[in-house]
Design a protein around this motif. Structure first.
Motif, short mmCIF file in Angstrom:
data_model
loop_
_atom_site.label_atom_id
_atom_site.label_comp_id
_atom_site.label_asym_id
_atom_site.label_seq_id
_atom_site.Cartn_x
_atom_site.Cartn_y
_atom_site.Cartn_z
N GLY A 40 -4.28 7.39 4.57
CA GLY A 40 -4.05 6.29 3.65
C GLY A 40 -4.61 4.99 4.21
N ILE A 41 -4.12 3.86 3.72
CA ILE A 41 -4.58 2.57 4.22
C ILE A 41 -3.94 2.28 5.58
N LEU A 42 -4.77 1.98 6.56
CA LEU A 42 -4.27 1.51 7.85
C LEU A 42 -4.24 -0.02 7.77
N TRP A 43 -3.11 -0.55 7.40
CA TRP A 43 -3.02 -1.98 7.08
C TRP A 43 -3.43 -2.85 8.25
N TYR A 44 -3.14 -2.44 9.45
CA TYR A 44 -3.46 -3.27 10.61
C TYR A 44 -4.96 -3.30 10.92
N ARG A 45 -5.72 -2.39 10.29
CA ARG A 45 -7.16 -2.35 10.53
C ARG A 45 -7.97 -3.11 9.48
N LEU A 46 -7.32 -3.68 8.49
CA LEU A 46 -8.05 -4.42 7.45
C LEU A 46 -8.73 -5.65 8.04
N GLU A 47 -9.93 -5.94 7.51
CA GLU A 47 -10.60 -7.18 7.89
C GLU A 47 -9.77 -8.37 7.42
N ASN A 48 -9.89 -9.49 8.12
CA ASN A 48 -9.22 -10.70 7.70
C ASN A 48 -9.64 -11.09 6.29
N GLY A 49 -8.65 -11.37 5.44
CA GLY A 49 -8.94 -11.80 4.08
C GLY A 49 -9.01 -10.70 3.05
N MET A 50 -9.12 -9.43 3.50
CA MET A 50 -9.26 -8.33 2.55
C MET A 50 -8.04 -8.21 1.64
N LEU A 51 -6.86 -8.32 2.21
CA LEU A 51 -5.64 -8.18 1.41
C LEU A 51 -5.57 -9.29 0.35
N ASP A 52 -6.01 -10.47 0.70
CA ASP A 52 -6.01 -11.58 -0.25
C ASP A 52 -7.06 -11.40 -1.34
N ASP A 53 -8.19 -10.77 -0.99
CA ASP A 53 -9.33 -10.68 -1.91
C ASP A 53 -9.30 -9.46 -2.82
N ILE A 54 -8.53 -8.42 -2.47
CA ILE A 54 -8.62 -7.15 -3.18
C ILE A 54 -7.27 -6.83 -3.84
N PRO A 55 -7.14 -7.12 -5.15
CA PRO A 55 -5.87 -6.90 -5.84
C PRO A 55 -5.31 -5.48 -5.73
N PRO A 56 -6.11 -4.41 -5.79
CA PRO A 56 -5.52 -3.07 -5.65
C PRO A 56 -4.80 -2.87 -4.32
N LEU A 57 -5.28 -3.51 -3.26
CA LEU A 57 -4.57 -3.41 -1.97
C LEU A 57 -3.21 -4.08 -2.07
N GLN A 58 -3.15 -5.21 -2.75
CA GLN A 58 -1.87 -5.89 -2.94
C GLN A 58 -0.92 -5.01 -3.75
N GLU A 59 -1.46 -4.36 -4.80
CA GLU A 59 -0.63 -3.49 -5.62
C GLU A 59 -0.13 -2.30 -4.82
N LEU A 60 -1.00 -1.70 -4.01
CA LEU A 60 -0.60 -0.53 -3.22
C LEU A 60 0.45 -0.91 -2.18
N LEU A 61 0.28 -2.07 -1.56
CA LEU A 61 1.26 -2.51 -0.57
C LEU A 61 2.64 -2.69 -1.22
N ALA A 62 2.64 -3.27 -2.42
CA ALA A 62 3.90 -3.45 -3.14
C ALA A 62 4.52 -2.10 -3.51
N MET A 63 3.67 -1.13 -3.90
CA MET A 63 4.16 0.20 -4.24
C MET A 63 4.79 0.88 -3.01
N GLU A 64 4.12 0.74 -1.87
CA GLU A 64 4.63 1.38 -0.66
C GLU A 64 5.93 0.74 -0.20
N LYS A 65 6.04 -0.58 -0.32
CA LYS A 65 7.28 -1.26 0.06
C LYS A 65 8.42 -0.86 -0.86
N ALA A 66 8.12 -0.74 -2.16
CA ALA A 66 9.16 -0.32 -3.11
C ALA A 66 9.64 1.09 -2.81
N GLN A 67 8.69 1.96 -2.42
CA GLN A 67 9.06 3.34 -2.08
C GLN A 67 9.92 3.37 -0.83
N GLU A 68 9.59 2.55 0.15
CA GLU A 68 10.39 2.49 1.37
C GLU A 68 11.80 2.00 1.08
N GLU A 69 11.90 1.01 0.18
CA GLU A 69 13.22 0.49 -0.18
C GLU A 69 14.06 1.55 -0.90
#
Length: 255
Positions: free
Chosen positions: A221-250
C-alpha cells in the motif's frame, strides 16, 4: 552535483531518446517533466491491443503519458473502459467509458485536454463502489530494464497509483502491468526493486514484447513516510485514502 545511480541512467537514456522522441507542447524535451511520445509508439500499442489478455478486459488503467494517447483511443474503440489519472494525479482519477462517450469523441477523450471534458471524475470511494476490476495497468516510463524495473521521472506516480488501487482491491498481485517504451529505453542495467516499486510483467516496444519472469507487485500500500514533500497536499486521492485508513483504524479500535 553528483548524480545518483538512477539519475545517471536516466540522463544516459534521455540522450538516446531525444533522437526519437516528440517534444511536449509545454515541456519541450524536458524528460524530467513528462513521459515522451516516440517514433513507433503506435506499433508498440498495436502489439498490446492484439493480445487476448488485453482485448478481453472490461477495464484497464492507463497513465496519462504522451506515448499512450493512441492506446487510450484504440482501447475505447475496443469497448474497454479506461481509468486514468490527471497529470501528477493532482485532479485525481477519471473514468473514460466508451458506452457513455460519443465515438467521435474517443480521440479527444484520450488526450489530457479532453479527458476532463468528457470523462467522469472518480473518487476512491466511487472506484471501490463500482468494483472496477482492472485487468491491465499500462504505463510509459523514462527507461526500464529487462527485469521490468522502471526508471521513471523519479516521482513514483505509477507506484502511488498501483498502491491506491491495490488498497481498494481493484488490482491484485496477478494484475498485468505493462510498460510501452521505445527500444532505446530498454536496458541491461541490474537493479534491485524497492518494496514499493511496481515492476512490469510486460515490456512492449515497436519491435518486440518482453516478459520478465520474476516480476512481483508490491503489497505494502502507500508508505506514507516515503512520500515526497508536498505530495499529500497536492494529490487529493492520497488525502482521501489517508482519511479512509484513519476511519478504518478508529472502527477497529472502537470494537
Amino acid at each position: 552535483m553528483v548524480l545518483s545511480h538512477k539519475e545517471a541512467i536516466r540522463a544516459q537514456v534521455w540522450q538516446e531518446l531525444r533522437k526519437v522522441a516528440y517534444p511536449d507542447s509545454r515541456f519541450h524535451y524536458d524528460f524530467s517533466s513528462f513521459i515522451a511520445d516516440f517514433v513507433g509508439s503506435q506499433a508498440a500499442a498495436d502489439q498490446l491491443l492484439a493480445m487476448p489478455s488485453y482485448s478481453s478486459c472490461t477495464t484497464v488503467f492507463i497513465t496519462p503519458d504522451n506515448c499512450l494517447e493512441y492506446l487510450r483511443e484504440k482501447t475505447l474503440q475496443a469497448g474497454i473502459k479506461v481509468l486514468i489519472t490527471t497529470y501528477g494525479i493532482r485532479r485525481g482519477f477519471w473514468l473514460l467509458d466508451p458506452a457513455v462517450i460519443q465515438p467521435e469523441l474517443y480521440r479527444y477523450a484520450s488526450t489530457l485536454d479532453g479527458l476532463e471534458k468528457v470523462g467522469q471524475s472518480m473518487s476512491l470511494a466511487e472506484i471501490a463502489s463500482l468494483d472496477l476490476q482492472i485487468g491491465f495497468m499500462v504505463t510509459g516510463t523514462g527507461a526500464i530494464n529487462h527485469n521490468g524495473i522502471r526508471f521513471g521521472k523519479g516521482h513514483g506516480f505509477f507506484d502511488l497509483e498501483w498502491a491506491m488501487l491495490y488498497t481498494l482491491k481493484v488490482v491484485h498481485q496477478d494484475t498485468m502491468t505493462a510498460a510501452v517504451v521505445h527500444d532505446c529505453q530498454v536496458l541491461d542495467e541490474e537493479l534491485i526493486p524497492e518494496t514499493y516499486d511496481t515492476v512490469c510483467n510486460l515490456i512492449v516496444t515497436p519491435t518486440r514484447v518482453l516478459r520478465p519472469e520474476a516480476a512481483m507487485q508490491p503489497t505494502c500500500g502507500i508508505l506514507w513516510y516515503r512520500l515526497e514533500n508536498g505530495m499529500l497536499d497536492d494529490i487529493p486521492p492520497l488525502q482521501e485514502l489517508l482519511a479512509m485508513e484513519k476511519a478504518q483504524e478508529e472502527d477497529i479500535s472502537s470494537d
